[in-house]
Write a protein that holds these residues in place. Structure first.
Motif, PDB file in Angstrom:
ATOM      1  N   ALA A 142       0.851  -1.194   0.000  1.00 36.14           N
ATOM      2  CA  ALA A 142       0.000   0.000   0.000  1.00 36.14           C
ATOM      3  C   ALA A 142       0.883   1.239   0.000  1.00 36.14           C
ATOM      4  N   ILE A 143       0.521   2.209  -0.849  1.00 33.35           N
ATOM      5  CA  ILE A 143       1.321   3.428  -0.989  1.00 33.35           C
ATOM      6  C   ILE A 143       0.371   4.616  -1.095  1.00 33.35           C
ATOM      7  N   PRO A 144       0.729   5.778  -0.518  1.00 32.73           N
ATOM      8  CA  PRO A 144      -0.156   6.951  -0.610  1.00 32.73           C
ATOM      9  C   PRO A 144      -0.462   7.310  -2.059  1.00 32.73           C
ATOM     10  N   ASN A 145      -1.700   7.726  -2.325  1.00 32.06           N
ATOM     11  CA  ASN A 145      -2.098   7.998  -3.705  1.00 32.06           C
ATOM     12  C   ASN A 145      -1.932   9.446  -4.140  1.00 32.06           C
ATOM     13  N   ASP A 146      -1.518  10.334  -3.214  1.00 22.96           N
ATOM     14  CA  ASP A 146      -1.247  11.711  -3.646  1.00 22.96           C
ATOM     15  C   ASP A 146       0.154  11.784  -4.232  1.00 22.96           C
ATOM     16  N   ALA A 147       0.333  12.648  -5.205  1.00 18.10           N
ATOM     17  CA  ALA A 147       1.561  12.649  -6.013  1.00 18.10           C
ATOM     18  C   ALA A 147       2.837  12.810  -5.197  1.00 18.10           C
ATOM     19  N   THR A 148       2.827  13.717  -4.226  1.00 21.06           N
ATOM     20  CA  THR A 148       4.072  13.981  -3.498  1.00 21.06           C
ATOM     21  C   THR A 148       4.456  12.837  -2.577  1.00 21.06           C
ATOM     22  N   ASN A 149       3.481  12.287  -1.858  1.00 22.28           N
ATOM     23  CA  ASN A 149       3.807  11.187  -0.954  1.00 22.28           C
ATOM     24  C   ASN A 149       4.048   9.878  -1.699  1.00 22.28           C
ATOM     25  N   GLU A 150       3.383   9.694  -2.831  1.00 20.62           N
ATOM     26  CA  GLU A 150       3.664   8.511  -3.638  1.00 20.62           C
ATOM     27  C   GLU A 150       5.083   8.593  -4.197  1.00 20.62           C
ATOM     28  N   ASN A 184       8.383  -8.157  -8.166  1.00 21.69           N
ATOM     29  CA  ASN A 184       7.029  -8.066  -8.743  1.00 21.69           C
ATOM     30  C   ASN A 184       6.009  -7.545  -7.728  1.00 21.69           C
ATOM     31  N   ILE A 185       6.417  -6.510  -7.015  1.00 26.46           N
ATOM     32  CA  ILE A 185       5.538  -5.910  -6.010  1.00 26.46           C
ATOM     33  C   ILE A 185       4.279  -5.365  -6.678  1.00 26.46           C
ATOM     34  N   LYS A 186       3.140  -5.639  -6.078  1.00 19.47           N
ATOM     35  CA  LYS A 186       1.863  -5.139  -6.579  1.00 19.47           C
ATOM     36  C   LYS A 186       1.461  -3.923  -5.740  1.00 19.47           C
ATOM     37  N   PHE A 187       1.374  -2.775  -6.388  1.00 19.70           N
ATOM     38  CA  PHE A 187       1.111  -1.521  -5.691  1.00 19.70           C
ATOM     39  C   PHE A 187      -0.381  -1.246  -5.577  1.00 19.70           C
ATOM     40  N   ILE A 188      -0.796  -0.884  -4.360  1.00 21.95           N
ATOM     41  CA  ILE A 188      -2.187  -0.519  -4.098  1.00 21.95           C
ATOM     42  C   ILE A 188      -2.189   0.915  -3.595  1.00 21.95           C
ATOM     43  N   GLU A 189      -2.752   1.820  -4.384  1.00 20.85           N
ATOM     44  CA  GLU A 189      -2.757   3.245  -4.043  1.00 20.85           C
ATOM     45  C   GLU A 189      -3.970   3.574  -3.174  1.00 20.85           C
ATOM     46  N   LEU A 190      -3.678   4.190  -2.016  1.00 22.41           N
ATOM     47  CA  LEU A 190      -4.733   4.532  -1.060  1.00 22.41           C
ATOM     48  C   LEU A 190      -4.517   5.941  -0.510  1.00 22.41           C
ATOM     49  N   VAL A 191      -5.573   6.532   0.022  1.00 15.81           N
ATOM     50  CA  VAL A 191      -5.446   7.804   0.744  1.00 15.81           C
ATOM     51  C   VAL A 191      -4.519   7.571   1.936  1.00 15.81           C
ATOM     52  N   GLN A 194      -5.667   6.412   5.343  1.00 15.06           N
ATOM     53  CA  GLN A 194      -6.375   5.135   5.432  1.00 15.06           C
ATOM     54  C   GLN A 194      -5.426   3.936   5.441  1.00 15.06           C
ATOM     55  N   ILE A 195      -4.162   4.186   5.158  1.00 17.36           N
ATOM     56  CA  ILE A 195      -3.229   3.070   4.969  1.00 17.36           C
ATOM     57  C   ILE A 195      -3.031   2.199   6.215  1.00 17.36           C
ATOM     58  N   PRO A 196      -2.919   2.758   7.431  1.00 17.55           N
ATOM     59  CA  PRO A 196      -2.750   1.872   8.590  1.00 17.55           C
ATOM     60  C   PRO A 196      -3.828   0.794   8.691  1.00 17.55           C
ATOM     61  N   ARG A 197      -5.066   1.140   8.313  1.00 16.37           N
ATOM     62  CA  ARG A 197      -6.158   0.172   8.383  1.00 16.37           C
ATOM     63  C   ARG A 197      -6.033  -0.910   7.314  1.00 16.37           C
ATOM     64  N   SER A 198      -5.197  -0.665   6.308  1.00 15.29           N
ATOM     65  CA  SER A 198      -5.036  -1.632   5.219  1.00 15.29           C
ATOM     66  C   SER A 198      -4.015  -2.713   5.541  1.00 15.29           C
ATOM     67  N   LEU A 199      -3.297  -2.559   6.657  1.00 11.54           N
ATOM     68  CA  LEU A 199      -2.215  -3.491   6.961  1.00 11.54           C
ATOM     69  C   LEU A 199      -2.679  -4.940   7.111  1.00 11.54           C
ATOM     70  N   GLU A 200      -3.940  -5.132   7.405  1.00 12.54           N
ATOM     71  CA  GLU A 200      -4.475  -6.493   7.508  1.00 12.54           C
ATOM     72  C   GLU A 200      -4.608  -7.144   6.136  1.00 12.54           C
ATOM     73  N   ASP A 201      -4.677  -6.304   5.105  1.00  6.32           N
ATOM     74  CA  ASP A 201      -4.958  -6.811   3.755  1.00  6.32           C
ATOM     75  C   ASP A 201      -3.764  -6.772   2.814  1.00  6.32           C
ATOM     76  N   VAL A 202      -2.655  -6.188   3.260  1.00  5.05           N
ATOM     77  CA  VAL A 202      -1.458  -6.110   2.416  1.00  5.05           C
ATOM     78  C   VAL A 202      -0.265  -6.685   3.177  1.00  5.05           C
ATOM     79  N   ASP A 203       0.817  -6.896   2.443  1.00  2.43           N
ATOM     80  CA  ASP A 203       2.028  -7.426   3.081  1.00  2.43           C
ATOM     81  C   ASP A 203       2.861  -6.316   3.706  1.00  2.43           C
TER      82      ASP A 203
END
Length: 281
Positions: A142-150, A184-191, A194-203
């Motif tokens: 999971a990676i931030p979806n805004d341009a600067t933080n991404e 072959n990392i699969k990137f998931i762009e999120l706000v 919201q990313i801390p809550r995604s830790l259950e669903d990503v590596d």
């Protein structure tokens, strides 16, 4: 009662209401001290997240100068700048130079930084992995979806040896600038928030320091890889206090900067955050 007396009473009431109305201002409040009225100047500052320990201390300092610093909390990284531009708040403190410069360019806003606060290192986090060496082929990140933080996150991944970016990609690379991705990392762009809550669903996940602290993480202890301060490369990611360009010389706002940039606040940041936030003043 005669007509003349009624007219005088009505006129007196109007004058009283007018006088009271003149005391109401978004910039002043009135408090009573030792049976005398003391006018306090109000400054509204926009922040994000639940962590306002530093600003609580700044509030106490400013109160001694009859300045009422009011914290206005926002749940995202967009509204604090829009609210500032619209005049709903006077200052904000949540972003670094890189984010500010891109945001005001994209939205054509007349905003400017008037004081520096901290460098908050970006980190890579995982619920299941202890080291970036443990990241497996095809891992979800999971990676931030805004341009600067991404862009900052992609540079962090490159410094961790996980990807290679196109030469000259600079501070704002995108996923299209990745030239090598051996795992072959699969990137998931999120706000970002919201990313801390995604830790259950990503590596693994890239999380801003402030967001990590709000989620009860200690960036120094809990991240599996942490961004390092490195001279000129750090400058774009120094957090700033921002106001409208027309107010950049406002004496009242400069008092807020002065109250923040003290040895007391610097010592508190070092002790409280233990490297998760680094004072730069």
């Amino acid at each position: 009662m005669g007509t003349k007396k009624i007219s005088i009473l009505i006129l007196g009431a109007i004058l009283t209401i007018t006088a009271l109305g003149g005391c109401v201002s978004s910039k002043t409040t009135t408090a009573t001290k030792n049976n005398t009225s003391v006018k306090k100047q109000v400054v509204k500052i926009g922040i994000t997240g639940d962590d306002h320990n530093v600003w609580d201390k700044v509030k106490v300092t400013l109160a001694k100068e009859n300045i009422d610093l009011q914290l206005v909390n926002f749940a995202d990284y967009i509204r604090p700048n829009m609210a500032l531009s619209d005049g709903d708040i006077d200052l904000n403190s949540f972003q670094h130079y890189a984010y500010l410069n891109k945001f005001k360019k994209d939205h054509k806003l007349q905003l400017t930084a008037i004081g520096e606060t901290v460098f908050a290192p970006l980190g890579i986090y995982s619920k299941t992995l202890k080291s970036i060496k443990d990241i497996k082929d095809g891992a979800k990140l999971a990676i931030p979806n805004d341009a600067t933080n991404e862009g900052r996150g992609l540079n962090l991944l490159q410094s961790a040896g996980l990807i290679t970016l196109k030469t000259g990609a600079g501070n704002l690379p995108t996923l299209k600038d990745i030239t090598k991705n051996p795992k072959n990392i699969k990137f998931i762009e999120l706000v970002a928030t919201q990313i801390p809550r995604s830790l259950e669903d990503v590596d693994v996940a890239i999380i801003n320091s402030g967001v990590a602290i709000d989620a009860k993480f200690n960036p120094v202890k809990d991240s599996i890889f942490l961004e390092k301060a490195s001279g000129d490369k750090t400058k774009p990611y120094i957090n700033v206090i921002v106001t409208r360009e027309k107010d950049k010389d406002n004496v009242l706002y400069k008092k807020v900067i002065k109250a923040y940039q003290t040895d007391e606040i610097k010592a508190f940041i070092k002790e409280f955050y233990k490297g998760a936030e680094i004072p730069v003043f």
